[in-house]
Design a protein around this motif. Structure first.
Motif, mmCIF file in Angstrom:
data_model
loop_
_atom_site.group_PDB
_atom_site.id
_atom_site.type_symbol
_atom_site.label_atom_id
_atom_site.label_comp_id
_atom_site.label_asym_id
_atom_site.label_seq_id
_atom_site.Cartn_x
_atom_site.Cartn_y
_atom_site.Cartn_z
ATOM 1 N N UNK A 162 40.047 84.418 11.180
ATOM 2 C CA UNK A 162 39.872 84.612 9.892
ATOM 3 C C UNK A 162 38.827 83.564 9.334
ATOM 4 N N UNK A 163 38.146 83.915 8.385
ATOM 5 C CA UNK A 163 37.146 83.083 7.748
ATOM 6 C C UNK A 163 37.158 83.398 6.407
ATOM 7 N N UNK A 164 37.278 82.228 5.497
ATOM 8 C CA UNK A 164 37.392 82.428 4.150
ATOM 9 C C UNK A 164 36.002 81.688 3.471
ATOM 10 N N UNK A 165 35.643 82.435 2.516
ATOM 11 C CA UNK A 165 34.356 81.891 1.636
ATOM 12 C C UNK A 165 34.758 82.005 0.106
ATOM 13 N N UNK A 166 34.719 81.018 -0.272
ATOM 14 C CA UNK A 166 34.916 80.857 -1.934
ATOM 15 C C UNK A 166 33.771 81.104 -2.614
ATOM 16 N N UNK A 167 33.590 81.854 -3.835
ATOM 17 C CA UNK A 167 32.338 82.226 -4.348
ATOM 18 C C UNK A 167 33.017 82.084 -5.944
ATOM 19 N N UNK A 168 31.812 81.739 -6.552
ATOM 20 C CA UNK A 168 31.738 81.762 -8.138
ATOM 21 C C UNK A 168 31.227 82.941 -8.727
ATOM 22 N N UNK A 169 31.682 83.788 -9.689
ATOM 23 C CA UNK A 169 30.983 84.918 -10.131
ATOM 24 C C UNK A 169 30.034 84.325 -11.255
ATOM 25 N N UNK A 170 28.958 84.571 -11.075
ATOM 26 C CA UNK A 170 27.854 84.468 -11.974
ATOM 27 C C UNK A 170 27.364 85.637 -12.829
ATOM 28 N N UNK A 171 26.425 85.184 -13.976
ATOM 29 C CA UNK A 171 25.932 86.359 -14.718
ATOM 30 C C UNK A 171 25.328 87.492 -14.086
ATOM 31 N N UNK A 172 24.297 87.026 -13.194
ATOM 32 C CA UNK A 172 23.637 87.986 -12.168
ATOM 33 C C UNK A 172 24.471 88.905 -11.646
ATOM 34 N N UNK A 173 25.620 88.593 -11.247
ATOM 35 C CA UNK A 173 26.462 89.504 -10.561
ATOM 36 C C UNK A 173 27.159 90.595 -11.458
ATOM 37 N N UNK A 174 27.166 90.291 -12.709
ATOM 38 C CA UNK A 174 28.023 91.272 -13.569
ATOM 39 C C UNK A 174 27.016 92.408 -14.606
ATOM 40 N N UNK A 175 27.828 93.385 -14.945
ATOM 41 C CA UNK A 175 27.342 94.218 -15.686
ATOM 42 C C UNK A 175 27.282 93.658 -17.107
ATOM 43 N N UNK A 176 26.936 94.425 -18.239
ATOM 44 C CA UNK A 176 26.798 94.019 -19.654
ATOM 45 C C UNK A 176 28.246 93.907 -20.066
ATOM 46 N N UNK B 178 28.050 97.349 -6.587
ATOM 47 C CA UNK B 178 27.165 97.278 -5.454
ATOM 48 C C UNK B 178 27.471 95.684 -5.135
ATOM 49 N N UNK B 179 27.674 94.748 -6.061
ATOM 50 C CA UNK B 179 27.605 93.407 -5.734
ATOM 51 C C UNK B 179 28.716 92.887 -4.697
ATOM 52 N N UNK C 35 28.901 90.203 -1.498
ATOM 53 C CA UNK C 35 29.946 89.142 -1.157
ATOM 54 C C UNK C 35 30.530 89.439 0.279
ATOM 55 N N UNK C 36 30.601 90.914 0.660
ATOM 56 C CA UNK C 36 31.144 91.053 1.973
ATOM 57 C C UNK C 36 30.155 90.544 2.942
#
Length: 134
Positions: free
Chosen positions: A1-15, A22-23, A27-28
């Motif tokens: 298994x591999x783990x990847x840590x990500x931060x959610x940015x404004x460009x990833x979100x809806x209003x 779809x985002x 990430x997958x």
């Protein structure tokens, strides 16, 4: 298994500040790319060997929303490989809580003819080892 840590940015979100549905697929994709790197492969080296990995089938389950500025972890594990395909089990977690689960069938194809291709032995070995360590 591999783990990847990500931060959610404004460009990833809806209003509303929630990750747009779809985002999660992006990430997958990043998770599978890092899984490859963790096993000693990258997309360029596979292309040089005339191998492409493509999504054949995708199943998603959205459980809880990820939000702006969340720190999430994408966990990726290869299932037992078949002749031309492998099912990746992936999940996105936040502080131990499951947000999203995906099953992604990846096919190995000839990068020029777009026909199914057998897995290269070294990649097949990496997937087999990962699936056995589940």
């Amino acid at each position: 298994m591999t783990s990847l840590d990500l931060r959610v940015y404004i460009e990833d979100t809806d209003a509303g500040g929630i990750v747009y549905h779809a985002n999660y697929l992006n990430y997958l994709e990043r998770g599978r790319t890092e899984w490859l790197r963790d096993k000693g492969f990258d997309q360029h080296s596979l292309f040089e060997r005339n191998i492409a990995l493509v999504v054949r089938r995708l199943e998603c389950q959205y459980r809880l929303p990820a939000r702006l500025d969340d720190y999430v972890t994408v966990e990726t594990r290869a299932g037992a490989p078949r002749q031309y395909t492998v099912a990746f089990e992936q999940q996105i977690m936040r502080h131990g809580k499951l947000l999203f689960r995906g099953m992604v069938d990846i096919a190995c194809i000839d990068a020029t003819g777009y026909k199914p291709a057998r897995w290269p032995e070294d990649l097949l070995s990496a997937m087999t080892l990962d699936s056995q360590n589940a």
